[in-house]
Design a protein around this motif. Sequence first.
Motif, PDB file in Angstrom:
ATOM      1  N   ARG A  62       0.835  -1.212   0.000  1.00 42.82           N
ATOM      2  CA  ARG A  62       0.000   0.000   0.000  1.00 42.82           C
ATOM      3  C   ARG A  62       0.866   1.257   0.000  1.00 42.82           C
ATOM      4  N   ALA A  63       0.522   2.207  -0.855  1.00 41.26           N
ATOM      5  CA  ALA A  63       1.307   3.437  -0.954  1.00 41.26           C
ATOM      6  C   ALA A  63       0.464   4.512  -1.624  1.00 41.26           C
ATOM      7  N   THR A  64       0.873   5.759  -1.437  1.00 42.32           N
ATOM      8  CA  THR A  64       0.298   6.854  -2.208  1.00 42.32           C
ATOM      9  C   THR A  64       0.890   6.820  -3.611  1.00 42.32           C
ATOM     10  N   ASN A  65       0.023   6.882  -4.603  1.00 42.59           N
ATOM     11  CA  ASN A  65       0.478   6.856  -5.996  1.00 42.59           C
ATOM     12  C   ASN A  65      -0.063   8.103  -6.701  1.00 42.59           C
ATOM     13  N   ARG A  66       0.847   9.051  -6.967  1.00 40.69           N
ATOM     14  CA  ARG A  66       0.456  10.319  -7.600  1.00 40.69           C
ATOM     15  C   ARG A  66       0.694  10.318  -9.111  1.00 40.69           C
ATOM     16  N   ARG A  67       1.080   9.197  -9.645  1.00 42.14           N
ATOM     17  CA  ARG A  67       1.372   9.160 -11.075  1.00 42.14           C
ATOM     18  C   ARG A  67       0.102   9.397 -11.897  1.00 42.14           C
ATOM     19  N   LEU A  68       0.305  10.016 -13.065  1.00 41.58           N
ATOM     20  CA  LEU A  68      -0.812  10.338 -13.937  1.00 41.58           C
ATOM     21  C   LEU A  68      -0.854   9.380 -15.108  1.00 41.58           C
ATOM     22  N   GLY A  69      -2.033   8.958 -15.428  1.00 37.99           N
ATOM     23  CA  GLY A  69      -2.226   8.120 -16.604  1.00 37.99           C
ATOM     24  C   GLY A  69      -3.368   8.681 -17.432  1.00 37.99           C
ATOM     25  N   ARG A  70      -4.041   7.823 -18.126  1.00 36.35           N
ATOM     26  CA  ARG A  70      -5.197   8.220 -18.929  1.00 36.35           C
ATOM     27  C   ARG A  70      -6.455   7.853 -18.172  1.00 36.35           C
ATOM     28  N   ARG A  71      -7.443   8.750 -18.172  1.00 41.21           N
ATOM     29  CA  ARG A  71      -8.677   8.451 -17.445  1.00 41.21           C
ATOM     30  C   ARG A  71      -9.390   7.257 -18.072  1.00 41.21           C
ATOM     31  N   VAL A  72      -9.613   6.246 -17.241  1.00 40.64           N
ATOM     32  CA  VAL A  72     -10.374   5.065 -17.634  1.00 40.64           C
ATOM     33  C   VAL A  72     -11.466   4.876 -16.591  1.00 40.64           C
ATOM     34  N   PRO A  73     -12.733   4.821 -17.008  1.00 37.30           N
ATOM     35  CA  PRO A  73     -13.813   4.685 -16.028  1.00 37.30           C
ATOM     36  C   PRO A  73     -13.658   3.424 -15.180  1.00 37.30           C
ATOM     37  N   LEU A  74     -14.145   3.506 -13.953  1.00 35.63           N
ATOM     38  CA  LEU A  74     -14.175   2.339 -13.084  1.00 35.63           C
ATOM     39  C   LEU A  74     -15.275   1.389 -13.522  1.00 35.63           C
ATOM     40  N   GLY A  75     -15.022   0.098 -13.385  1.00 29.24           N
ATOM     41  CA  GLY A  75     -16.058  -0.889 -13.640  1.00 29.24           C
ATOM     42  C   GLY A  75     -17.009  -0.970 -12.458  1.00 29.24           C
ATOM     43  N   GLN A 229      -4.570   8.186  -4.211  1.00 29.87           N
ATOM     44  CA  GLN A 229      -3.887   9.406  -3.773  1.00 29.87           C
ATOM     45  C   GLN A 229      -4.781  10.219  -2.854  1.00 29.87           C
ATOM     46  N   PRO A 230      -4.428  10.349  -1.576  1.00 28.68           N
ATOM     47  CA  PRO A 230      -5.182  11.242  -0.695  1.00 28.68           C
ATOM     48  C   PRO A 230      -5.103  12.687  -1.182  1.00 28.68           C
ATOM     49  N   LEU A 231      -6.200  13.393  -1.034  1.00 29.41           N
ATOM     50  CA  LEU A 231      -6.284  14.826  -1.346  1.00 29.41           C
ATOM     51  C   LEU A 231      -6.772  15.529  -0.085  1.00 29.41           C
ATOM     52  N   SER A 232      -6.009  15.371   0.986  1.00 31.83           N
ATOM     53  CA  SER A 232      -6.530  15.652   2.319  1.00 31.83           C
ATOM     54  C   SER A 232      -6.525  17.115   2.724  1.00 31.83           C
ATOM     55  N   SER A 233      -5.710  17.958   2.090  1.00 36.22           N
ATOM     56  CA  SER A 233      -5.562  19.314   2.625  1.00 36.22           C
ATOM     57  C   SER A 233      -6.855  20.118   2.546  1.00 36.22           C
ATOM     58  N   LEU A 234      -7.651  19.915   1.496  1.00 41.15           N
ATOM     59  CA  LEU A 234      -8.867  20.718   1.346  1.00 41.15           C
ATOM     60  C   LEU A 234      -9.875  20.466   2.469  1.00 41.15           C
ATOM     61  N   PRO A 235     -10.242  19.216   2.805  1.00 35.48           N
ATOM     62  CA  PRO A 235     -11.148  19.017   3.945  1.00 35.48           C
ATOM     63  C   PRO A 235     -10.573  19.555   5.261  1.00 35.48           C
ATOM     64  N   TYR A 236      -9.246  19.482   5.438  1.00 35.00           N
ATOM     65  CA  TYR A 236      -8.646  20.026   6.658  1.00 35.00           C
ATOM     66  C   TYR A 236      -8.805  21.542   6.703  1.00 35.00           C
ATOM     67  N   MET A 237      -8.659  22.199   5.551  1.00 30.42           N
ATOM     68  CA  MET A 237      -8.859  23.643   5.501  1.00 30.42           C
ATOM     69  C   MET A 237     -10.315  24.002   5.782  1.00 30.42           C
ATOM     70  N   PHE A 238     -11.241  23.204   5.254  1.00 33.62           N
ATOM     71  CA  PHE A 238     -12.654  23.452   5.540  1.00 33.62           C
ATOM     72  C   PHE A 238     -12.944  23.286   7.030  1.00 33.62           C
ATOM     73  N   ALA A 239     -12.335  22.278   7.646  1.00 30.65           N
ATOM     74  CA  ALA A 239     -12.538  22.073   9.084  1.00 30.65           C
ATOM     75  C   ALA A 239     -12.015  23.266   9.875  1.00 30.65           C
ATOM     76  N   ARG A 240     -10.880  23.782   9.466  1.00 26.96           N
ATOM     77  CA  ARG A 240     -10.323  24.954  10.149  1.00 26.96           C
ATOM     78  C   ARG A 240     -11.211  26.174   9.924  1.00 26.96           C
ATOM     79  N   LEU A 276     -11.614  11.302   4.624  1.00 23.13           N
ATOM     80  CA  LEU A 276     -10.560  11.402   3.618  1.00 23.13           C
ATOM     81  C   LEU A 276     -11.184  11.669   2.259  1.00 23.13           C
ATOM     82  N   LEU A 277     -10.611  12.647   1.557  1.00 21.60           N
ATOM     83  CA  LEU A 277     -10.897  12.888   0.150  1.00 21.60           C
ATOM     84  C   LEU A 277      -9.743  12.275  -0.626  1.00 21.60           C
TER      85      LEU A 277
END
Length: 302
Positions: A62-75, A229-240, A276-277
Amino acid sequence: LALGAATENMVITAAGELGLETEVRPFPGPEPGGPVCDLAFSGPADGSVERLGRLAPWVAPRATNRRLGRRVPLGRDETDALRSAVGDPNVRLQMLTDPGALEEIGRILGAGDRLRLFDERLYREMMSEMRWNPEEARESGDGVDIATLDLREVDEAGLRLLSSWPVVRFLRSMGMGGALEDLSKRAVEAASGVALLTIRGTAPRDFFRGGRAMQRVWLEATALGLAFQPLSSLPYMFARLEKGDGFEGRGRAELAGLRTRYARLFDVSPDTGELLLFRVARAEPPGARSERRPLVEVLDFE
């Protein structure tokens, strides 16, 4: 949240490696700052051990993966698997997959990044977490190794330039900074979905419980071969913004506007804990992983 995730790792590992069922007793004592939980292990009683145990092989990868690929819809099966992994009736997984909704959350995240960089206190907190070379990352054993961001050369050069507060302050004074929004926008453009995990309640016990569900979802995504990839800073800013302090004037007004737009995408309320976002995507494995502390530094046996 983090302690709940760590506890769930122990529960899953005990199930997968030892075939044991674990009873978790959160906050067993009344004293503040006391133990977060007690764990009691026993022989398997039902199928829950087998269901949890199948996630055990994914704890280490398990790890954070920030790599970019091509958008493929989830099944449908992938979406169903992530929802099933929540495993808690108090926790809800809200997933955005519509292109219009994804475009909007990308814009909101980008604006949030700019506000975070332009707020001096948040800026200094962010930069204190950065590790600018492998030596720094190894010596500290924590923080964000710049290699794990998987940046293009031009983006890495820009981030190193932004490590100077006078530079950022100048950009802020000139009303510039639109380029600061690009990284999050590009991340969402490559995402199969952006999801928010929420829980009923906002007490420490709720976030501990939510952390356990969060870890199960992250491990399930790893098992499915999805980049997470967590995108956590925005919810933390909203909480503040809503429950703390740190924002004034124009920045506070702009963040409040982002919150209104965000609430059109996700079902949130004052009595809801936003755990978590995150984004899920199809991408190559990460080029680097965060350092992890040796077990002997974080676990004592008496």
